[in-house]
Design a protein around this motif. Structure first.
Motif, PDB file in Angstrom:
ATOM      1  N   PHE A 109       0.883  -1.368   0.063  1.00 58.24           N
ATOM      2  CA  PHE A 109      -0.060  -0.143   0.320  1.00 58.24           C
ATOM      3  C   PHE A 109       0.855   1.184   0.087  1.00 58.24           C
ATOM      4  CE2 PHE A 109      -2.764  -3.181   2.187  1.00 58.24           C
ATOM      5  CZ  PHE A 109      -3.965  -3.046   1.105  1.00 58.24           C
ATOM      6  N   THR A 110       0.388   2.272  -0.866  1.00 67.42           N
ATOM      7  CA  THR A 110       1.220   3.533  -0.485  1.00 67.42           C
ATOM      8  C   THR A 110       1.278   4.000   0.771  1.00 67.42           C
ATOM      9  OG1 THR A 110      -0.620   4.817  -1.258  1.00 67.42           O
ATOM     10  CG2 THR A 110       0.486   4.171  -3.102  1.00 67.42           C
ATOM     11  N   ILE A 111       1.970   5.077   1.031  1.00 70.28           N
ATOM     12  CA  ILE A 111       2.268   5.660   2.096  1.00 70.28           C
ATOM     13  C   ILE A 111       0.874   6.811   2.523  1.00 70.28           C
ATOM     14  CG2 ILE A 111       3.475   7.540   3.420  1.00 70.28           C
ATOM     15  CD1 ILE A 111       5.040   4.991   3.244  1.00 70.28           C
ATOM     16  N   GLY A 112       0.077   7.195   1.481  1.00 71.05           N
ATOM     17  CA  GLY A 112      -0.867   7.972   1.669  1.00 71.05           C
ATOM     18  C   GLY A 112      -2.026   6.973   2.153  1.00 71.05           C
ATOM     19  N   ASP A 113      -2.068   5.737   1.549  1.00 65.38           N
ATOM     20  CA  ASP A 113      -2.996   4.814   1.957  1.00 65.38           C
ATOM     21  C   ASP A 113      -2.968   4.558   3.365  1.00 65.38           C
ATOM     22  OD1 ASP A 113      -4.378   4.848  -0.604  1.00 65.38           O
ATOM     23  OD2 ASP A 113      -3.221   2.939  -1.341  1.00 65.38           O
ATOM     24  N   GLN A 114      -1.850   3.992   3.818  1.00 64.97           N
ATOM     25  CA  GLN A 114      -1.577   3.816   5.153  1.00 64.97           C
ATOM     26  C   GLN A 114      -1.952   4.889   6.245  1.00 64.97           C
ATOM     27  OE1 GLN A 114       1.760   1.052   5.515  1.00 64.97           O
ATOM     28  NE2 GLN A 114       2.152   1.276   3.541  1.00 64.97           N
ATOM     29  N   LEU A 115      -1.564   5.997   5.999  1.00 63.11           N
ATOM     30  CA  LEU A 115      -1.491   7.231   6.885  1.00 63.11           C
ATOM     31  C   LEU A 115      -3.049   7.592   6.908  1.00 63.11           C
ATOM     32  CD1 LEU A 115       1.465   9.428   6.024  1.00 63.11           C
ATOM     33  CD2 LEU A 115       1.058   7.948   8.077  1.00 63.11           C
ATOM     34  N   THR A 116      -3.622   7.638   5.954  1.00 63.08           N
ATOM     35  CA  THR A 116      -5.303   7.995   5.852  1.00 63.08           C
ATOM     36  C   THR A 116      -5.968   6.872   6.356  1.00 63.08           C
ATOM     37  OG1 THR A 116      -5.349   7.144   3.541  1.00 63.08           O
ATOM     38  CG2 THR A 116      -4.967   9.702   3.943  1.00 63.08           C
ATOM     39  N   THR A 117      -5.763   5.562   6.334  1.00 64.09           N
ATOM     40  CA  THR A 117      -6.632   4.570   7.058  1.00 64.09           C
ATOM     41  C   THR A 117      -6.179   4.570   8.600  1.00 64.09           C
ATOM     42  OG1 THR A 117      -6.408   3.097   5.340  1.00 64.09           O
ATOM     43  CG2 THR A 117      -6.634   1.843   7.364  1.00 64.09           C
ATOM     44  N   ILE A 118      -5.108   4.967   8.971  1.00 64.92           N
ATOM     45  CA  ILE A 118      -4.623   5.022  10.565  1.00 64.92           C
ATOM     46  C   ILE A 118      -5.387   6.487  10.844  1.00 64.92           C
ATOM     47  CG2 ILE A 118      -3.099   5.783  11.980  1.00 64.92           C
ATOM     48  CD1 ILE A 118      -0.858   4.001  10.600  1.00 64.92           C
ATOM     49  N   LEU A 119      -5.568   7.398  10.170  1.00 62.13           N
ATOM     50  CA  LEU A 119      -6.141   8.580  10.520  1.00 62.13           C
ATOM     51  C   LEU A 119      -7.840   8.316  10.796  1.00 62.13           C
ATOM     52  CD1 LEU A 119      -5.963  11.517  11.614  1.00 62.13           C
ATOM     53  CD2 LEU A 119      -6.154  12.237   9.188  1.00 62.13           C
ATOM     54  N   LYS A 120      -8.173   7.565   9.916  1.00 61.46           N
ATOM     55  CA  LYS A 120      -9.714   7.122   9.691  1.00 61.46           C
ATOM     56  C   LYS A 120     -10.023   6.518  10.904  1.00 61.46           C
ATOM     57  CE  LYS A 120     -13.037   4.927   6.639  1.00 61.46           C
ATOM     58  NZ  LYS A 120     -13.333   4.243   5.449  1.00 61.46           N
ATOM     59  N   HIS A 121      -9.179   5.468  11.260  1.00 64.37           N
ATOM     60  CA  HIS A 121      -9.495   4.748  12.538  1.00 64.37           C
ATOM     61  C   HIS A 121      -9.579   5.628  13.859  1.00 64.37           C
ATOM     62  CE1 HIS A 121      -9.765   0.842  10.336  1.00 64.37           C
ATOM     63  NE2 HIS A 121      -8.525   0.666  10.195  1.00 64.37           N
ATOM     64  N   GLY A 132     -12.676  12.606   3.353  1.00 67.02           N
ATOM     65  CA  GLY A 132     -11.537  12.152   2.777  1.00 67.02           C
ATOM     66  C   GLY A 132     -10.334  13.448   2.400  1.00 67.02           C
ATOM     67  N   ARG A 133     -10.989  14.237   1.996  1.00 64.77           N
ATOM     68  CA  ARG A 133     -10.019  15.501   1.777  1.00 64.77           C
ATOM     69  C   ARG A 133      -9.362  15.996   2.581  1.00 64.77           C
ATOM     70  NH1 ARG A 133     -12.398  19.886  -2.577  1.00 64.77           N
ATOM     71  NH2 ARG A 133     -12.419  17.948  -3.760  1.00 64.77           N
ATOM     72  N   GLU A 134     -10.122  16.147   3.840  1.00 61.43           N
ATOM     73  CA  GLU A 134      -9.596  16.718   5.099  1.00 61.43           C
ATOM     74  C   GLU A 134      -8.452  15.714   5.985  1.00 61.43           C
ATOM     75  OE1 GLU A 134     -13.799  19.345   6.679  1.00 61.43           O
ATOM     76  OE2 GLU A 134     -13.202  17.175   6.908  1.00 61.43           O
ATOM     77  N   ARG A 135      -8.601  14.381   5.476  1.00 60.22           N
ATOM     78  CA  ARG A 135      -7.779  13.467   6.033  1.00 60.22           C
ATOM     79  C   ARG A 135      -6.602  13.846   5.212  1.00 60.22           C
ATOM     80  NH1 ARG A 135     -12.349   9.433   6.245  1.00 60.22           N
ATOM     81  NH2 ARG A 135     -13.023   9.476   8.447  1.00 60.22           N
TER      82      ARG A 135
END
Length: 282
Positions: A109-121, A132-135
């Motif tokens: 997974f890209t760095i962006g995918d991993q960071l936004t997933t962590i932030l979503k959780h 999603g844009r704000e994240r």
């Protein structure tokens, strides 16, 4: 020191494997006040990582079992807290910086995918709504805070495309995403060259000071202790054998184990070793 944000009291942990039980932690007590920089230092196998994993709730049970003690975070015992509440704290109010980026980052997974997933959780645990844009904007903001150039390019990159130092910065960014109060750093930068490691440690110190965080640094490196911490706990064979302000500990270590750790630090002939004159070699 001021009132502790984190207070470990008489913590004992044992492991049972192949029918044998070994006590790994023995009545461990330590305090991490808010806005303080505290180090837990000892050689490999001393019990540092078990202490950290017990605090964060990352030990597998079995084989591990907490047999005594309490872990108070902001006055509440993590060991008796409902699992859902403890999970909500982990990764939000309490965050970890792990030592090995390649085992902490998913290579597919890209760095962006991993960071936004962590932030979503984290947002879900905190009951916070964000688009999603704000994240993604928050991810770019934190990447800039850890001094990553061109955050837009970084979010589209895979871990293998980044250097070791850059991957370590990504782990720090992950820990900062949810704006924690306590940061636990487990041997950050150990696998990096000394110059890059020094840059990572300075970055970490600057960030915890800028954000007013409490830092618990887990390390075997006395140079790291002196650069990053104001108070030190020395661990040997699962026990805290000495704890003092950093300057006092290096100037006049009291326990034989502490003295042996300091004596093991390489030195240059005619130089000094943490405030003690180095003996001239023959």
């Amino acid at each position: 020191m001021s009132e502790p944000l984190l207070s470990v009291r008489n913590l004992s942990v044992e492991f049972t494997t192949y029918g044998r039980t070994n006590q790994v932690l023995k009545n461990v007590s330590l305090d991490v006040p808010a806005h303080s920089h505290v180090a837990l230092v000892g050689e490999s196998g001393s019990g540092k990582s078990v202490t950290m994993k017990t605090i964060m709730g990352l030990l597998y049970s079995p084989p591990a079992k907490v047999t005594a003690g309490e872990i108070l975070y902001d006055g509440r015992d993590l060991l008796t807290m409902p699992e859902k509440e403890r999970l909500a704290l982990r990764g939000t109010s309490m965050s970890m910086v792990f030592q090995d980026p390649m085992s902490s980052l998913n290579p597919v997974f890209t760095i962006g995918d991993q960071l936004t997933t962590i932030l979503k959780h984290a947002d879900r645990r905190l009951g916070r709504k964000r688009s999603g844009r704000e994240r993604l904007a928050r991810v770019h903001e934190v990447l800039s805070q850890v001094r990553m150039r061109d955050p837009e390019r970084i979010t589209g990159s895979y871990p293998i495309m980044l250097s070791g130092g850059m991957r370590q910065r990504i782990l720090i960014a992950m820990a900062l995403l949810s704006e924690p109060r306590l940061l636990i750093a487990d041997e950050p930068g150990t696998a990096l060259d000394v110059t890059t490691q020094a840059q990572i440690l300075k970055l970490l110190k600057d960030l915890v000071e800028a954000h007013g965080l409490a830092l618990l640094m887990i390390t075997h490196n006395l140079g790291v202790v002196r650069e990053t911490s104001s108070y030190v706990y020395v661990m040997n064979k699962g026990e805290i054998v000495e704890h003092r302000p950093t300057s006092e500990l290096f100037a006049d270590p009291q326990h034989a184990y502490t003295r042996s750790l300091i004596a093991a630090v390489p030195r240059l002939t005619g130089g000094t070793r943490y405030g003690h004159p180095a003996e001239a070699s023959s």
